[in-house]
Design an enzyme around this catalytic site. Structure first.
Site, PDB file in Angstrom:
ATOM      1  N   GLY A 177      -5.924 -26.010   0.488  1.00 46.28           N
ATOM      2  CA  GLY A 177      -7.317 -26.467   0.212  1.00 46.28           C
ATOM      3  C   GLY A 177      -8.340 -26.707   1.123  1.00 46.28           C
ATOM      4  O   GLY A 177      -9.464 -27.439   0.858  1.00 46.28           O
TER       5      GLY A 177
ATOM      6  N   GLY B 144       2.368   6.079   9.174  1.00 46.64           N
ATOM      7  CA  GLY B 144       3.966   6.596   8.923  1.00 46.64           C
ATOM      8  C   GLY B 144       5.173   5.270   9.259  1.00 46.64           C
ATOM      9  O   GLY B 144       6.043   5.358   8.666  1.00 46.64           O
ATOM     10  N   ASN B 145       4.582   4.439  10.105  1.00 49.68           N
ATOM     11  CA  ASN B 145       5.417   3.361  10.442  1.00 49.68           C
ATOM     12  C   ASN B 145       5.301   2.263   9.451  1.00 49.68           C
ATOM     13  O   ASN B 145       6.008   1.266   9.477  1.00 49.68           O
ATOM     14  CB  ASN B 145       5.013   2.768  11.885  1.00 49.68           C
ATOM     15  N   SER B 146       4.391   2.385   8.486  1.00 46.42           N
ATOM     16  CA  SER B 146       4.060   1.413   7.662  1.00 46.42           C
ATOM     17  C   SER B 146       5.628   0.911   6.843  1.00 46.42           C
ATOM     18  O   SER B 146       6.324   1.767   6.323  1.00 46.42           O
ATOM     19  CB  SER B 146       3.395   1.806   6.325  1.00 46.42           C
TER      20      SER B 146
ATOM     21  N   HIS C 264       0.833  -1.342   0.217  1.00 51.05           N
ATOM     22  CA  HIS C 264       0.008  -0.020  -0.062  1.00 51.05           C
ATOM     23  C   HIS C 264       0.847   1.059  -0.062  1.00 51.05           C
ATOM     24  O   HIS C 264       0.422   2.239  -0.277  1.00 51.05           O
ATOM     25  CB  HIS C 264      -0.848   0.044   1.138  1.00 51.05           C
TER      26      HIS C 264
ATOM     27  N   ASP D 282       0.354  -7.706   1.597  1.00 50.49           N
ATOM     28  CA  ASP D 282       0.856  -6.378   1.630  1.00 50.49           C
ATOM     29  C   ASP D 282       2.099  -6.055   1.705  1.00 50.49           C
ATOM     30  O   ASP D 282       2.636  -5.182   2.349  1.00 50.49           O
ATOM     31  CB  ASP D 282      -0.075  -5.550   2.800  1.00 50.49           C
TER      32      ASP D 282
END
Length: 489
Positions: A285, A227-229, A126, A156
């Site tokens: 599965g 902002g730590n992403s 992101h 992500d």
């Protein structure tokens, strides 16, 4: 009051989310255990901070302004007064109209972790998704332009690259070795405050929040904010154990709990992105739920359930022709161990499977009608086989395209489309598509630009059904439909 997950995030606002890294770039052996700290004594985290800070970078995201065609609901009264004959020409009666709008320029920031001395950096999908420009600022304020190597929406995760030598790559530890109660540091660039370190402990492992397809979070009370992403979660030796992921909050700001993706998952994901350009995701599965959660849900319905255990994964559904079905696992069974390792929650099973590739085998222990069995399972990909799955490019279609002209739009009474201007050997020729055909929709998505077609081709090539269903029109006005398989059977 019901809690909610805040800041699970779009790149435009760059809030905190999930990330992974890769041990493939760390050739060092297993980390040695930290020295025991006497009970009640403080822990010195200065060495860990000094080691980790140079490896964590600031990422600036820019998406340029663009012209987009959007459908808007028209007002029949305003339409009448602006054009009293609009209804005669199909614009009135409160229908939809297509208008061109200019999107604003978007900027955002996030964090990333240098995992190799030659410039590979891990961050969130992101943080980079849709970016036209990425600028990486190192701890010493040097700036570099970055390019995207690969992304994975399910986890992500993104792998990006800057040009450099002898960069301060972080040491990657095995997240399996961390323990609940162990001290950790969160390193990143929260709220515009670059090079920030916060401290806390590991408060839980193998958490699942339902935000991603694959989850087994490390839970920590180290402060994580917007902002730590993509920032680092490190142990007391300054070694990476996870990538700061998301926070659990009612306000959108830190309120006690943050989450990080363990390095055991990120290692394999990033390695796949580097080798194949896409994640080789193994599928067992099944659809499952923690046994306790299943039993509790049945109790809420007044049902008394006895599965023979209160720990493990209840198999709610078995995918036909999947790996579990081949091994004889049935709906209602309970998975209790993988390769002899006890599993008590779905998140633990996901973490184990996330390290595997299609074709890998594992030993699955489960209860069927309370009777214990162990079977060998061969994992498959989403397409139901064990082959390597690669992102297809437009080249696989064997054709060239261009956006249709205004004259073509007027002549055919259409508002968008891609004209096939050349057909060579490839999937389109095999499907019978010829020069001059105008593509309008692919897999039920409108196609206005070559970039949009490229995105659809990539997504379809790694999906369960790798086929393009193409709708369009010939210059004569004849509308038709084609199915274009992307695999070679």
């Amino acid at each position: 009051m019901m809690k909610k997950i805040a800041n699970y995030l779009l790149p435009a606002i760059c809030l905190v989310a999930v990330v992974f890294s890769v041990a493939a770039f760390n050739k060092a052996g297993a980390a040695t255990p930290a020295a025991a700290v006497p009970a009640g004594q403080p822990v010195d985290l200065t060495v860990a901070a000094e080691k980790a800070l140079p490896s964590v970078v600031h990422i600036k995201y820019v998406q340029n302004s663009k012209i987009k065609t959007v459908e808007v609901q028209s007002d029949p009264f305003s339409d009448f007064f602006s054009d009293p004959f609009g209804g005669f020409f199909g614009r009135g009666n409160g229908g939809t109209q297509k208008r061109q709008v200019q999107t604003p320029k978007k900027t955002a920031t996030g964090s990333g972790v240098i995992i190799s001395t030659d410039g590979y950096i891990v961050t969130n999908n992101h943080v980079v998704d849709g970016a036209d420009e990425l600028t990486v600022t190192l701890n010493d304020n040097q700036e570099h332009s970055a390019r995207i190597i690969g992304t994975d929406k399910t986890t992500d995760l993104a792998l990006i690259k800057i040009d450099g030598k002898n960069l301060p790559a972080i040491t990657i530890a095995n997240s399996d070795d961390i323990k609940v109660g162990e001290w950790v540091l969160a390193v990143g660039n929260p709220l515009g405050l670059n090079n920030t370190v916060t401290a806390g402990i590991v408060s839980a492992k193998a958490r699942s929040l339902g935000a991603n397809g694959v989850e087994s979070f490390i839970q920590t009370d180290a402060a994580i904010n917007a902002g730590n992403s993509g920032g680092a979660l490190v142990n007391t030796r300054g070694e990476l154990v996870g990538i700061n992921a998301m926070l659990y909050s009612q306000t959108g700001s830190y309120s006690g709990y943050g989450f990080a993706i363990p390095t055991t998952i990120m290692n394999k994901v990033v390695d796949d992105l580097k080798k194949y350009g896409t994640v080789q995701r193994a599928m067992i599965g099944i659809q499952g739920i923690d046994v306790k959660n299943y039993v509790d849900s049945q109790k809420d319905q007044g049902k008394d359930i006895d599965l023979g255990t209160m720990e493990g994964i209840y198999v709610a559904k078995v995918v036909e022709d999947g790996a579990a079905a081949d091994a004889g696992i049935k709906e209602g069974d309970v998975i209790t161990a993988v390769d002899g390792q006890k599993v008590t929650r779905m998140a633990e099973l996901q973490e184990i499977i996330a390290r595997k590739r299609p074709g890998d085998k594992l030993s699955l222990t489960f209860l069927h009608n309370k009777k214990k069995s162990t079977e060998t399972v061969t994992l498959k990909n989403e397409q139901g086989n064990t082959k390597v799955v690669k992102n297809a490019d437009l080249d696989v279609l064997g054709a060239n395209f261009r956006e249709i002209t205004d004259a073509q739009k007027q002549q055919l009474n259409v508002s968008y489309g891609l004209e096939v201007i050349k057909v060579d050997n490839g999937k389109m020729k095999e499907a019978g598509i010829s020069r001059g055909f105008i593509i309008q929709r692919v897999n039920n998505q409108a196609v206005r630009t070559i970039d949009e077609l490229q995105t659809i081709v990539k997504e379809a090539s790694t999906s369960k059904e790798p086929v393009l269903y193409i709708q369009g029109i010939y210059p004569t006005g004849k509308k038709t439909y084609f199915a274009v398989p992307l695999t070679n059977d």
